[in-house]
Design an enzyme around this catalytic site. Structure first.
Site, PDB file in Angstrom:
ATOM      1  CG  MET A  20      -1.891  -1.131   1.296  1.00 45.42           C
ATOM      2  SD  MET A  20      -3.270  -0.861   0.172  1.00 45.42           S
ATOM      3  CE  MET A  20      -4.162   0.403   1.081  1.00 45.42           C
ATOM      4  CE  LYS A  70      10.774  -4.102   7.203  1.00 47.77           C
ATOM      5  NZ  LYS A  70       9.832  -3.964   8.323  1.00 47.77           N
ATOM      6  CG  ASN A  91      11.672   1.182   7.744  1.00 48.45           C
ATOM      7  OD1 ASN A  91      12.484   1.987   8.225  1.00 48.45           O
ATOM      8  ND2 ASN A  91      10.371   1.396   7.781  1.00 48.45           N
ATOM      9  CG  ASP A 106       9.463  -0.914  10.275  1.00 48.35           C
ATOM     10  OD1 ASP A 106       8.582  -0.343   9.610  1.00 48.35           O
ATOM     11  OD2 ASP A 106      10.181  -1.822   9.815  1.00 48.35           O
TER      12      ASP A 106
END
Length: 290
Positions: A20, A70, A91, A106
């Site tokens: 997304m 990551k 990230n 994150d």
């Protein structure tokens, strides 16, 4: 309008089709009036170095990095933020002279999402599912915010042990205890706070949860699943059926994205209306995809 002056950013993932992030970041560009376009970047395992060098050669302003890259990506950066070093995962990449600098948004995104949901961490007994990059960020949040103990459950006990050693050393106390996922029945706790950081239950494999035992979920009164596709995972359904509160990963995604966007565009000021608008847009997209 995209022009020759447009900044280009993207998200490195494998797979990437479910992401997304392009919807979210292009919405932010529109609402802030920033000349930036954000694209999905499907990067197969083993090709991370090529992808990082290629993006730099193509003048990408920055990138997000997600599963499964990551930790691998850290080897190909010219600098890494101290928080990201402590977490052991990156990230977000930001273009600098000679290469990219890595950050981890994150942890801050998860903390803000939990705060917004009214979830208290201090003095809680916590269960952490997973031992990958997202689990590292979650573990640091839980430990920093005063959890009393964190049981980390993972299919590979060795990875759970490795993560526990890192976190315990960083915080100077034996706060994290490793367990094999199959030993979940040995977990002696009640009224626990759980954070689910694996990809189990993510679309299209929506009929799965880390533990397929409804009785187990009676130990959990509050849970966060960082998965956001679907909006209600099977893990969340188990928690709610057992009488607990469950929060999905959409807000974490939104807030880590805001922080990343600010790293690429330090002059940007986000408003509550913009963040609320992103949430509505993404929920509509997720509903349409059901």
């Amino acid at each position: 309008m995209i022009s020759g002056k447009s900044k280009v950013c993207g998200v490195m993932a494998y797979p990437v089709e479910h992401s997304m992030s392009p919807l979210m970041h292009n919405y932010y560009s529109e609402k802030t009036g920033t000349d930036l376009v954000y694209v999905p970047l499907k990067v197969e395992p083993g090709r991370v170095e090529e992808a990082v060098k290629g993006a730099y050669a193509l003048n990408f302003t920055g990138m997000n990095v997600t599963v499964p890259h990551k930790q691998e990506v850290m080897k190909y950066l010219v600098d890494i933020d101290e928080d990201a070093k402590a977490i052991g995962a990156v990230n977000t990449l930001v273009r600098t002279d000679g290469g990219y600098k890595g950050y981890n948004t994150d942890a801050a995104g998860l903390k803000r999402a939990m705060t917004e949901a009214g979830i208290e961490i201090r003095d809680r007994t916590c269960i952490l599912f997973g031992a990958g990059g997202a689990a590292r960020a979650a573990a640091c949040v839980l430990a920093k915010e005063g959890a009393s103990v964190i049981y980390v459950l993972n299919r590979s006990l060795e990875k759970a042990e490795a993560l526990s050693e890192i976190v315990n050393e960083r915080f100077g106390r034996r706060i994290m205890l490793p367990m094999a996922l199959d030993d979940y029945g040995k977990l002696e706790c009640s009224s626990c706070l759980a954070v689910q950081t694996t990809s189990v239950g993510m679309h299209p494999n929506v009929d799965h949860a880390p533990v397929e035992d409804a009785e187990f979920y009676k130990k959990i009164d509050t849970a966060v699943d960082i998965v956001y596709t679907p909006m209600e995972t099977k893990f969340m359904k188990y928690v709610r059926a057992a009488g607990g509160k469950a929060v999905g990963g959409l807000d974490m995604l939104i807030y880590q994205g805001v922080i990343a966007y600010e790293l690429w565009n330090p002059e940007t000021v986000f408003t509550r209306e913009m963040i609320d608008g992103a949430r509505v847009l993404m929920r509509e997209e997720l509903e349409a995809a059901r």
